[in-house]
Design an enzyme around this catalytic site. Structure first.
Site, mmCIF file in Angstrom:
data_model
loop_
_atom_site.group_PDB
_atom_site.id
_atom_site.type_symbol
_atom_site.label_atom_id
_atom_site.label_comp_id
_atom_site.label_asym_id
_atom_site.label_seq_id
_atom_site.Cartn_x
_atom_site.Cartn_y
_atom_site.Cartn_z
ATOM 1 C CD GLU A 62 -2.485 1.177 2.090
ATOM 2 O OE1 GLU A 62 -3.070 2.448 3.398
ATOM 3 O OE2 GLU A 62 -2.819 -0.207 3.232
ATOM 4 C CG ASP A 63 1.155 2.910 3.560
ATOM 5 O OD1 ASP A 63 0.401 3.591 3.085
ATOM 6 O OD2 ASP A 63 1.443 2.304 4.334
#
Length: 703
Positions: free
Chosen positions: A75-76
């Site tokens: 996600e990051d």
């Protein structure tokens, strides 16, 4: 906490090669999050490390721990699911992907984003239930570190936790997670209330400590006298639990705190029942306050004996009695004893608890399929979580767990969606009973089905389970689509007749262009829109024939739409004028509702009567075989038995009295407004003629 601290803890229950794999995952995550920081200013990798620590406390397997360490990398950071799979295997990659949020998709609102992310996670849970356990640990650490966030963001995250994640932890039986999530959410949403209750508890602690110690010693001594191996502990009340009880039961803090809770932990099941006998001999039990969750476990696998007693000096006491294994299950739920077959990490060695959880996730998937969108789905999930339970028997003696207030229809859908859809009647304890009847624990329910039967819209007024409500909504929605398409086709064909054309004459490329201009994928979508009244058949007919918009002259209609009374949900009958077969009628095209049938002279249509886009000519078909409501106003002299006489006449003439309202005109006259179901105008005339013959009737008119 460091990776070394985590590794030391894992050595107690994992083999060295698995501990080493967890270490490797930490260094991978540390590198991926190298230049990232949390809102608090700490290096980002501290968060996944603490999530792994939380999972280590409940002895989760090494793949779950690796997923915890890597759960934010997709996600990051620039790391992909494929890269994680290459390094740590497909199973870990699927776990990480299941917890990962949908960050690349634009959403119209925060609520829609949350709902869609939850929907995605449920899909992943169906393949591996460990997804939700990792997510709960992630949420728990986020709740512990809310302090660095803005107030509005704190409250939003805390509310979502209280409404979704704490109930899920309860549903999975992970009590340690649930209690802390509730406490932290309460403190974030209502900090002043939490602080006030905390101070009140502190001020009463001294006196309570004495009472608890005294009762504890008495029970412990009596167990030892009877030779029962058991440990007695006082149960601490939690802030959220106290606040919830005060609010729901409308009780003061003092009334809640006057109840003292104890837990007896024994070494085996026999001793739990023996301990129950001991406390019932020691203190007087309260009638109807005994629950045996050992014989019939809760839906989340929780097992314990619960009893309420009146102790010394009239002090109310609540006692839970369970074995050490049951205590472990109550605290860790599905996460307790998480064992895997040697060399296979795809399926846990299932106990009853895992089977129950798989059934629950299966139910969530069914709701997900039936929901129109992610927001509707998450509302159904909220309804499904945290129910008080009753236990119902099937005719074969199997036990089904349902929420309090559930009806036979809920039971039917719990067994299978097809049984719910085909349900027409039921037997409760071998006697025919209404489908709307609320069930009680211990009853035996048998569902009677019929081929061709279908759900009734009225069921939505009494069913309580999210699963049943979702299934009924889904069926009715599909039914409405089907009926809308059929009606839309009839309306369009009738509009084309205006111009001496037919639907089959329309060229395929012309239809495709009109669909493209209006934003529809296929012809069925357009017909559905016409049936629902969001597109006007007259306008679409002109577009299909390439007529210019300024043209106002149309060929007079030679065909009107036949109304049979069986069109379903997309044809309704106006409650302002109550049309009957035999009445001249007109159809009002109402956006989203389809066609509303009015009597031709209904004053409510004066403004739109001549507009072909809003009104359409209709007529009654000849083969109508159903009843229609009609409103009557009867003026009659005041005397006893008026309503009984009217009901008798209606019954004699095979009419159905649906509604009666009485109003006094003066001391001598009453006005009775009736809603009666009749077949047609002739049937109505017969009914009115017979009522008019009553000596006390002064006047009867159709409203």
């Amino acid at each position: 906490m460091t990776i070394d601290d985590l590794a030391d803890r894992l050595k107690g229950y994992l083999p060295p090669e698995e501990v080493q794999a967890v270490r490797r995952a930490y260094y991978y995550a540390e590198q991926a999050h190298f230049d990232q920081r949390r809102s608090s200013g700490e290096p980002y990798v501290t968060h996944p490390l603490m999530v792994a620590h939380i999972l280590a406390n409940i002895h989760m397997d090494y793949e779950s721990l690796i997923a915890a360490l890597l759960h934010d990398v997709i996600e990051d950071t620039r790391v992909t699911k494929e890269a994680v799979a290459q390094q740590f295997g497909e199973s870990v990659a699927s776990l990480v992907d299941g917890v990962t949020k949908l960050t690349q998709i634009p959403f119209s609102s925060k609520a829609e984003a949350q709902a869609e992310n939850f929907r995605k996670m449920v899909m992943a849970m169906a393949l591996d239930i460990r997804v939700i356990i990792v997510k709960l640990a992630d949420r728990l650490h986020n709740m512990r570190t809310l302090g660095a966030l803005r107030r509005d963001k704190k409250v939003r995250i805390a509310r979502e936790t209280l409404e979704i994640y704490a109930p899920i932890a309860h549903r999975l039986g992970i009590n340690t997670f649930r209690l802390e999530l509730e406490e932290l959410s309460f403190q974030a949403i209502y900090p002043m209330r939490a602080e006030r209750i905390r101070r009140a508890i502190a001020s009463t602690r001294g006196h309570r400590k004495e009472v608890v110690k005294k009762i504890q010693q008495v029970i412990q001594q009596r167990l030892e006298d009877e030779g029962i191996v058991g440990r007695v502990i006082g149960r601490e009340k939690h802030l959220w639990s106290i606040y919830s009880k005060m609010r729901e039961r409308k009780k003061s803090f003092k009334e809640i705190m006057d109840v003292y809770g104890f837990r007896i932990i024994t070494d085996n099941v026999d001793n739990t029942y023996r301990a129950l006998g001991v406390v019932h001999n020691l203190y007087k039990p309260v009638e109807d306050r005994f629950k045996d969750y050992i014989a019939i476990p809760k839906a989340n696998g929780y097992q314990s004996l619960h009893t309420s007693l009146i102790g010394m000096n009239g002090i109310p006491i609540e006692v839970q009695i369970r074995t050490r294994d049951m205590e472990e299950m109550a605290n860790k739920g599905i996460a307790s004893h998480w064992l895997y077959k040697a060399g296979k990490t795809d399926k846990p060695i299932g106990g009853v608890n895992q089977d129950r959880t798989r059934q629950w996730v299966k139910g969530l998937l069914e709701m997900q399929r039936h929901a129109g969108n992610s927001l509707e789905f998450i509302e159904h999930v909220k309804d499904d979580l945290f129910p008080d339970e009753i236990y119902i028997f099937t005719p074969k003696g199997e036990i089904m767990t349902l929420p309090v207030g559930a009806t036979p229809v809920d039971f039917a859908y719990f067994v299978h969606t097809d049984i719910g859809n085909a349900c027409v009647a039921c037997r409760v304890d071998r006697r025919l009973a209404p489908l709307s009847q609320a069930l009680r624990s211990g009853q035996t329910v048998e569902i009677i089905t019929a081929p061709g039967a279908r759900p009734n819209l009225a069921w939505l007024n009494f069913i309580t389970t999210a699963r049943a409500r979702s299934a009924v909504h889904h069926f009715l929605k599909n039914q409405q689509v089907s009926e809308s398409v059929t009606l839309g086709k009839r309306l369009l064909e009738r509009a084309l007749v205006h111009f001496d054309a037919a639907l089959e004459d329309v060229q395929e490329h012309t239809m495709h262009k009109v669909l493209q201009d209006l934003g529809y994928q296929q012809q069925q979508d357009l017909l559905e829109a016409i049936g629902l009244g969001t597109q006007m058949a007259y306008v679409i007919a002109r577009k299909l024939l390439g007529l210019v918009e300024t043209e106002t002259q149309a060929v007079a209609s030679r065909h009107t739409l036949a109304i049979r009374g069986t069109e379903g949900m997309v044809t309704t009958y106006a409650r302002c004028c109550y049309p009957l077969p035999g009445d001249p009628i007109i159809g009002h095209i109402s956006s989203g509702r389809g066609i509303v049938i009015h009597r031709e002279q209904c004053p409510n249509l004066n403004e739109v009567r001549q507009d072909p886009e809003k009104c359409t000519p209709v007529h009654w078909a000849e083969d109508i075989d159903r009843y229609f409501p009609v409103a009557l106003r009867v003026e009659l002299a005041n005397q006893k038995g008026n309503i009984a006489q009217l009901a008798t006449i209606a019954t004699e003439l095979d009419a159905n009295l649906e509604q009666i309202n009485t109003d006094e005109k003066d001391a001598h006259l009453s006005i009775i407004n009736l809603i009666v179901s009749v077949q047609n105008r002739i049937h109505l005339a017969q009914l009115m003629k017979k009522i008019r013959k009553l000596t006390q009737v002064h006047r009867i008119v159709r409203r």
